[in-house]
Design a protein around this motif. Sequence first.
Motif, short mmCIF file in Angstrom:
data_model
loop_
_atom_site.label_atom_id
_atom_site.label_comp_id
_atom_site.label_asym_id
_atom_site.label_seq_id
_atom_site.Cartn_x
_atom_site.Cartn_y
_atom_site.Cartn_z
N GLN A 39 41.03 -50.53 -86.54
CA GLN A 39 39.92 -49.83 -85.92
C GLN A 39 39.04 -49.16 -86.96
O GLN A 39 39.45 -48.97 -88.10
CB GLN A 39 40.42 -48.82 -84.91
CG GLN A 39 41.41 -47.81 -85.44
CD GLN A 39 41.96 -46.94 -84.32
OE1 GLN A 39 41.21 -46.27 -83.63
NE2 GLN A 39 43.26 -46.96 -84.15
N THR B 53 28.96 -48.94 -82.65
CA THR B 53 30.40 -48.87 -82.38
C THR B 53 30.67 -48.51 -80.92
O THR B 53 29.83 -47.91 -80.25
CB THR B 53 31.10 -47.85 -83.29
OG1 THR B 53 30.54 -46.56 -83.04
CG2 THR B 53 30.97 -48.19 -84.75
N ALA C 159 36.16 -42.90 -86.64
CA ALA C 159 35.38 -42.31 -85.55
C ALA C 159 34.03 -41.85 -86.09
O ALA C 159 33.97 -41.19 -87.12
CB ALA C 159 36.14 -41.13 -84.95
N TRP D 185 30.10 -44.60 -77.07
CA TRP D 185 29.51 -45.57 -78.01
C TRP D 185 28.40 -44.95 -78.81
O TRP D 185 27.87 -43.89 -78.48
CB TRP D 185 29.01 -46.81 -77.29
CG TRP D 185 27.98 -46.55 -76.22
CD1 TRP D 185 26.63 -46.35 -76.40
CD2 TRP D 185 28.20 -46.45 -74.83
NE1 TRP D 185 26.01 -46.14 -75.20
CE2 TRP D 185 26.96 -46.19 -74.21
CE3 TRP D 185 29.34 -46.54 -74.03
CZ2 TRP D 185 26.82 -46.02 -72.83
CZ3 TRP D 185 29.20 -46.37 -72.67
CH2 TRP D 185 27.96 -46.11 -72.08
N GLU E 113 28.57 -40.45 -74.29
CA GLU E 113 29.77 -40.42 -73.45
C GLU E 113 29.31 -40.44 -72.00
O GLU E 113 28.85 -39.44 -71.48
CB GLU E 113 30.62 -39.18 -73.75
CG GLU E 113 31.20 -39.21 -75.15
CD GLU E 113 32.19 -38.10 -75.41
OE1 GLU E 113 32.99 -37.80 -74.51
OE2 GLU E 113 32.15 -37.54 -76.52
N GLU F 173 43.28 -46.37 -77.10
CA GLU F 173 41.87 -46.29 -77.47
C GLU F 173 41.69 -46.66 -78.93
O GLU F 173 42.58 -46.41 -79.74
CB GLU F 173 41.32 -44.88 -77.26
CG GLU F 173 41.13 -44.49 -75.83
CD GLU F 173 40.40 -43.17 -75.68
OE1 GLU F 173 40.16 -42.48 -76.70
OE2 GLU F 173 40.06 -42.83 -74.55
N ALA F 174 40.53 -47.22 -79.24
CA ALA F 174 40.17 -47.52 -80.62
C ALA F 174 38.66 -47.62 -80.73
O ALA F 174 38.00 -48.10 -79.80
CB ALA F 174 40.82 -48.83 -81.08
N TRP F 175 38.11 -47.19 -81.84
CA TRP F 175 36.70 -47.41 -82.15
C TRP F 175 36.60 -48.80 -82.76
O TRP F 175 37.33 -49.13 -83.69
CB TRP F 175 36.18 -46.37 -83.13
CG TRP F 175 35.88 -45.07 -82.49
CD1 TRP F 175 36.67 -43.96 -82.47
CD2 TRP F 175 34.70 -44.73 -81.76
NE1 TRP F 175 36.06 -42.96 -81.77
CE2 TRP F 175 34.84 -43.40 -81.32
CE3 TRP F 175 33.53 -45.42 -81.43
CZ2 TRP F 175 33.86 -42.75 -80.58
CZ3 TRP F 175 32.56 -44.77 -80.68
CH2 TRP F 175 32.73 -43.46 -80.28
N ARG G 148 33.97 -46.90 -78.40
CA ARG G 148 35.34 -46.42 -78.23
C ARG G 148 35.89 -47.09 -76.98
O ARG G 148 35.55 -46.73 -75.86
CB ARG G 148 35.42 -44.90 -78.11
CG ARG G 148 36.89 -44.41 -78.15
CD ARG G 148 37.01 -42.92 -78.16
NE ARG G 148 36.83 -42.45 -76.79
CZ ARG G 148 36.18 -41.35 -76.44
NH1 ARG G 148 35.58 -40.62 -77.34
NH2 ARG G 148 36.10 -41.02 -75.18
N ILE H 53 26.70 -39.86 -80.35
CA ILE H 53 27.68 -40.55 -79.53
C ILE H 53 27.33 -40.35 -78.06
O ILE H 53 27.11 -39.23 -77.62
CB ILE H 53 29.10 -40.01 -79.80
CG1 ILE H 53 29.49 -40.27 -81.26
CG2 ILE H 53 30.12 -40.64 -78.85
CD1 ILE H 53 30.78 -39.61 -81.68
N GLN I 107 38.86 -48.40 -74.36
CA GLN I 107 40.15 -47.98 -73.83
C GLN I 107 40.71 -49.14 -73.01
O GLN I 107 39.99 -49.78 -72.25
CB GLN I 107 40.02 -46.75 -72.96
CG GLN I 107 41.37 -46.24 -72.44
CD GLN I 107 41.21 -45.03 -71.56
OE1 GLN I 107 40.80 -45.17 -70.41
NE2 GLN I 107 41.49 -43.86 -72.08
#
Length: 98
Positions: free
Chosen positions: A22, A64, A25, A60, A32, A77-79, A66, A30, A68
């Motif tokens: 990944q 990138t 962060a 996002w 959300e 979860e991972a970026w 994120r 960002i 889930q």
Amino acid sequence: MAERPGWHGIPPSADRYVAPLQLEAPTGDITEPARSPALWVELDYPDGTRRTMKGFAMAWTATTVRAQWIEYSRAREAWVDAARCRRRTLTPRPTHPA
């Protein structure tokens, strides 16, 4: 004998989980969302394998995401690079008459 609450059967093994590769962060800018869009995300793993997982975009940036997904009965979860994600259409479930 009274029925016992809780897990019945063999629980999934969490020790088999290997986190995918990944990105770091991001900081700043960002998004959300109130509702996370459904997506398909391609994940690369340290052993060189690649898996496409069904998940959601939790946040996002311009480059990138994120992501889930559920793996071994737990939310993960991972970026990841935005190019590794594509939108997924959710099919509405039929409602039952009251």
